[in-house]
Every structure is written in C-alpha cells, then in structure tokens.
Design a protein around this motif. Structure first.
Motif, PDB file in Angstrom:
ATOM      1  N   PRO A 112     -35.629  68.416  76.878  1.00 27.15           N
ATOM      2  CA  PRO A 112     -34.556  67.887  77.728  1.00 27.15           C
ATOM      3  C   PRO A 112     -34.932  66.492  78.217  1.00 27.15           C
ATOM      4  O   PRO A 112     -36.113  66.187  78.414  1.00 27.15           O
ATOM      5  N   THR A 113     -33.940  65.647  78.380  1.00 32.73           N
ATOM      6  CA  THR A 113     -34.168  64.315  78.938  1.00 32.73           C
ATOM      7  C   THR A 113     -33.486  64.251  80.299  1.00 32.73           C
ATOM      8  O   THR A 113     -33.019  65.274  80.805  1.00 32.73           O
ATOM      9  N   THR A 114     -33.402  63.086  80.861  1.00 32.45           N
ATOM     10  CA  THR A 114     -32.821  62.929  82.193  1.00 32.45           C
ATOM     11  C   THR A 114     -31.356  63.345  82.188  1.00 32.45           C
ATOM     12  O   THR A 114     -30.560  62.814  81.411  1.00 32.45           O
ATOM     13  N   PRO A 115     -30.999  64.301  83.031  1.00 34.25           N
ATOM     14  CA  PRO A 115     -29.598  64.724  83.092  1.00 34.25           C
ATOM     15  C   PRO A 115     -28.736  63.649  83.749  1.00 34.25           C
ATOM     16  O   PRO A 115     -29.235  62.799  84.479  1.00 34.25           O
ATOM     17  N   TYR A 116     -27.477  63.679  83.444  1.00 35.62           N
ATOM     18  CA  TYR A 116     -26.556  62.819  84.167  1.00 35.62           C
ATOM     19  C   TYR A 116     -25.485  63.672  84.808  1.00 35.62           C
ATOM     20  O   TYR A 116     -25.167  64.761  84.330  1.00 35.62           O
ATOM     21  N   VAL A 117     -24.980  63.170  85.920  1.00 32.23           N
ATOM     22  CA  VAL A 117     -24.008  63.929  86.705  1.00 32.23           C
ATOM     23  C   VAL A 117     -22.820  63.032  87.021  1.00 32.23           C
ATOM     24  O   VAL A 117     -22.910  61.810  86.965  1.00 32.23           O
ATOM     25  N   GLY A 118     -21.724  63.653  87.349  1.00 27.92           N
ATOM     26  CA  GLY A 118     -20.526  62.930  87.733  1.00 27.92           C
ATOM     27  C   GLY A 118     -19.595  63.842  88.500  1.00 27.92           C
ATOM     28  O   GLY A 118     -19.677  65.062  88.372  1.00 27.92           O
ATOM     29  N   SER A 119     -18.730  63.247  89.286  1.00 23.00           N
ATOM     30  CA  SER A 119     -17.720  63.997  90.029  1.00 23.00           C
ATOM     31  C   SER A 119     -16.355  63.626  89.490  1.00 23.00           C
ATOM     32  O   SER A 119     -16.066  62.452  89.257  1.00 23.00           O
ATOM     33  N   TYR A 120     -15.522  64.634  89.296  1.00 17.91           N
ATOM     34  CA  TYR A 120     -14.216  64.446  88.669  1.00 17.91           C
ATOM     35  C   TYR A 120     -13.155  65.211  89.439  1.00 17.91           C
ATOM     36  O   TYR A 120     -13.449  66.183  90.137  1.00 17.91           O
ATOM     37  N   ARG A 121     -11.913  64.790  89.246  1.00 21.02           N
ATOM     38  CA  ARG A 121     -10.755  65.530  89.751  1.00 21.02           C
ATOM     39  C   ARG A 121      -9.799  65.685  88.570  1.00 21.02           C
ATOM     40  O   ARG A 121      -9.291  64.698  88.041  1.00 21.02           O
ATOM     41  N   PHE A 122      -9.592  66.928  88.169  1.00 13.91           N
ATOM     42  CA  PHE A 122      -8.728  67.249  87.051  1.00 13.91           C
ATOM     43  C   PHE A 122      -7.529  68.054  87.540  1.00 13.91           C
ATOM     44  O   PHE A 122      -7.613  68.765  88.538  1.00 13.91           O
ATOM     45  N   VAL A 123      -6.444  67.967  86.779  1.00 10.05           N
ATOM     46  CA  VAL A 123      -5.287  68.823  87.010  1.00 10.05           C
ATOM     47  C   VAL A 123      -5.121  69.677  85.756  1.00 10.05           C
ATOM     48  O   VAL A 123      -5.010  69.156  84.645  1.00 10.05           O
ATOM     49  N   PHE A 124      -5.144  70.986  85.953  1.00 10.43           N
ATOM     50  CA  PHE A 124      -4.973  71.943  84.864  1.00 10.43           C
ATOM     51  C   PHE A 124      -3.699  72.742  85.096  1.00 10.43           C
ATOM     52  O   PHE A 124      -3.250  72.900  86.229  1.00 10.43           O
ATOM     53  N   GLU A 125      -3.164  73.265  84.004  1.00  6.15           N
ATOM     54  CA  GLU A 125      -2.103  74.259  84.105  1.00  6.15           C
ATOM     55  C   GLU A 125      -2.341  75.300  83.019  1.00  6.15           C
ATOM     56  O   GLU A 125      -3.026  75.048  82.029  1.00  6.15           O
ATOM     57  N   ARG A 126      -1.773  76.468  83.250  1.00 13.31           N
ATOM     58  CA  ARG A 126      -1.944  77.583  82.311  1.00 13.31           C
ATOM     59  C   ARG A 126      -1.322  77.251  80.965  1.00 13.31           C
ATOM     60  O   ARG A 126      -0.262  76.650  80.894  1.00 13.31           O
ATOM     61  N   ASP A 127      -2.003  77.673  79.919  1.00 13.95           N
ATOM     62  CA  ASP A 127      -1.517  77.566  78.549  1.00 13.95           C
ATOM     63  C   ASP A 127      -1.805  78.916  77.903  1.00 13.95           C
ATOM     64  O   ASP A 127      -2.839  79.081  77.265  1.00 13.95           O
ATOM     65  N   GLY A 128      -0.940  79.878  78.150  1.00 16.48           N
ATOM     66  CA  GLY A 128      -1.208  81.254  77.718  1.00 16.48           C
ATOM     67  C   GLY A 128      -2.326  81.822  78.574  1.00 16.48           C
ATOM     68  O   GLY A 128      -2.259  81.793  79.794  1.00 16.48           O
ATOM     69  N   ASP A 129      -3.387  82.284  77.931  1.00 14.47           N
ATOM     70  CA  ASP A 129      -4.548  82.807  78.658  1.00 14.47           C
ATOM     71  C   ASP A 129      -5.564  81.720  78.972  1.00 14.47           C
ATOM     72  O   ASP A 129      -6.544  81.961  79.670  1.00 14.47           O
ATOM     73  N   ASP A 130      -5.361  80.524  78.452  1.00 20.04           N
ATOM     74  CA  ASP A 130      -6.291  79.417  78.639  1.00 20.04           C
ATOM     75  C   ASP A 130      -5.720  78.395  79.613  1.00 20.04           C
ATOM     76  O   ASP A 130      -4.640  78.566  80.156  1.00 20.04           O
ATOM     77  N   TRP A 131      -6.479  77.330  79.803  1.00 27.02           N
ATOM     78  CA  TRP A 131      -6.054  76.225  80.654  1.00 27.02           C
ATOM     79  C   TRP A 131      -5.887  74.982  79.810  1.00 27.02           C
ATOM     80  O   TRP A 131      -6.598  74.781  78.834  1.00 27.02           O
ATOM     81  N   ARG A 132      -4.959  74.133  80.217  1.00 21.55           N
ATOM     82  CA  ARG A 132      -4.732  72.862  79.540  1.00 21.55           C
ATOM     83  C   ARG A 132      -4.943  71.752  80.563  1.00 21.55           C
ATOM     84  O   ARG A 132      -4.400  71.797  81.671  1.00 21.55           O
ATOM     85  N   LEU A 133      -5.752  70.754  80.181  1.00 22.98           N
ATOM     86  CA  LEU A 133      -5.967  69.606  81.039  1.00 22.98           C
ATOM     87  C   LEU A 133      -4.715  68.744  81.012  1.00 22.98           C
ATOM     88  O   LEU A 133      -4.299  68.278  79.955  1.00 22.98           O
ATOM     89  N   VAL A 134      -4.092  68.564  82.177  1.00 19.96           N
ATOM     90  CA  VAL A 134      -2.848  67.810  82.283  1.00 19.96           C
ATOM     91  C   VAL A 134      -3.134  66.358  82.647  1.00 19.96           C
ATOM     92  O   VAL A 134      -2.568  65.449  82.050  1.00 19.96           O
ATOM     93  N   LYS A 135      -4.005  66.141  83.633  1.00 19.99           N
ATOM     94  CA  LYS A 135      -4.311  64.794  84.117  1.00 19.99           C
ATOM     95  C   LYS A 135      -5.774  64.715  84.518  1.00 19.99           C
ATOM     96  O   LYS A 135      -6.358  65.693  84.975  1.00 19.99           O
ATOM     97  N   ASP A 136      -6.312  63.519  84.386  1.00 16.68           N
ATOM     98  CA  ASP A 136      -7.631  63.212  84.927  1.00 16.68           C
ATOM     99  C   ASP A 136      -7.401  62.252  86.085  1.00 16.68           C
ATOM    100  O   ASP A 136      -7.018  61.101  85.887  1.00 16.68           O
ATOM    101  N   LEU A 137      -7.580  62.741  87.289  1.00 19.68           N
ATOM    102  CA  LEU A 137      -7.338  61.938  88.497  1.00 19.68           C
ATOM    103  C   LEU A 137      -8.632  61.357  89.078  1.00 19.68           C
ATOM    104  O   LEU A 137      -8.664  60.945  90.241  1.00 19.68           O
ATOM    105  N   THR A 138      -9.666  61.316  88.277  1.00 22.96           N
ATOM    106  CA  THR A 138     -10.981  60.880  88.744  1.00 22.96           C
ATOM    107  C   THR A 138     -10.947  59.484  89.340  1.00 22.96           C
ATOM    108  O   THR A 138     -11.593  59.218  90.358  1.00 22.96           O
ATOM    109  N   ALA A 139     -10.194  58.584  88.754  1.00 22.81           N
ATOM    110  CA  ALA A 139     -10.128  57.205  89.253  1.00 22.81           C
ATOM    111  C   ALA A 139      -9.615  57.161  90.694  1.00 22.81           C
ATOM    112  O   ALA A 139      -9.957  56.259  91.454  1.00 22.81           O
ATOM    113  N   GLN A 140      -8.828  58.144  91.091  1.00 20.63           N
ATOM    114  CA  GLN A 140      -8.288  58.186  92.450  1.00 20.63           C
ATOM    115  C   GLN A 140      -9.326  58.650  93.478  1.00 20.63           C
ATOM    116  O   GLN A 140      -9.122  58.498  94.671  1.00 20.63           O
TER     117      GLN A 140
END
Length: 143
Positions: A112-140
């Motif tokens: 393993p090397t140096t891990p990297y981390v980040g904080s994100y804000r995503f918007v998901f909605e249901r897609d059958g039994d799974d989730w679908r990424l609708v928007k990435d609001l991380t910039a906000q």
C-alpha cells in the motif's frame, strides 16, 4: 356491572401498555430501515469511487511510485456522514478513502502507498434495487 367494568379497565390497561410498545417497535423498524438505506448509499458511493480509482487516468496514477515500483491497483472505501431525503432523491455527504498499491514489475510484492481522501456531496435516486448517481454537488461544499 362490576365485572364489565373490570374487563373494560383491563382492556384499557392492555391498550395503554401495547401502544407504547408498538411505537417502540415502529421506531426501531424505522431506524433499521434508515440504517440499511445509509449502508446501501455508502455502497453506491464506494462503487463510484472504485470506478474512478480503476480508471487509467486516475489521479493516483499521475505520478510514478517510489522505489522502482509500478502502480498496480487501488482500493476505494466510502464513509457516509449524512443523508438527507427530498422526495425520491437522497443527498449524501460522503468521505472517500482510496489506497493505491504498488508492486514490482511482475505484479508481486504488493504494497500500500499513501492513501488519499476527499469529501463529496452526491445526489442519488433509486434505479430498481440499485442507486443511480444523479448529481455531484461537491463543488458546492466549498462555497
């Protein structure tokens, strides 16, 4: 008459005892459902991070690893800190932890090397039994 009154009081007492218990069970079921939903959203975010980490143009591949090693793979994890529901959409604040691995040129001695981390804000909605990424609001997040 006394017997009817005693039966009526016993029935009322049984209702009073049963109602709070029913509310507790309903509350516990709601909490369990929210926790399962959170875990499911966490898995969906982890899949987004893993796809990004697996991409040939992934950020961790931009610089060569040290010590004559070559990049091998990366493992991404997600940690959901907050979930807000608005209608059918779920806004998720999530932290990414991705650990890149380097190996010798033959793919052995994986390290393993140096891990990297980040904080994100995503918007998901249901897609059958799974989730679908609708928007990435991380910039906000930084505004």
């Amino acid at each position: 008459m006394q017997k009817k009154r005693k039966v009526g009081l016993a029935a009322a007492a049984a209702v009073l005892v049963a109602v709070p218990g029913g509310l507790v069970v309903k509350s516990q079921a709601g909490a369990a459902e929210r926790e399962a939903e959170r875990k499911s959203l966490e898995q969906a975010a982890e899949e987004v991070f893993q796809r990004r980490a697996d991409a040939p143009e992934a950020q961790w591949r931009k610089f060569p690893p040290s010590g004559g090693k070559v990049w091998n793979q990366a493992d991404a994890r997600a940690d959901v800190s907050e979930v807000k529901r608005k209608g059918d959409q779920f806004t998720v604040d999530v932290n990414e932890i991705t650990i890149p691995y380097a190996s010798d040129t033959y793919g052995r001695k994986l390290e393993p090397t140096t891990p990297y981390v980040g904080s994100y804000r995503f918007v998901f909605e249901r897609d059958g039994d799974d989730w679908r990424l609708v928007k990435d609001l991380t910039a906000q997040l930084s505004k």
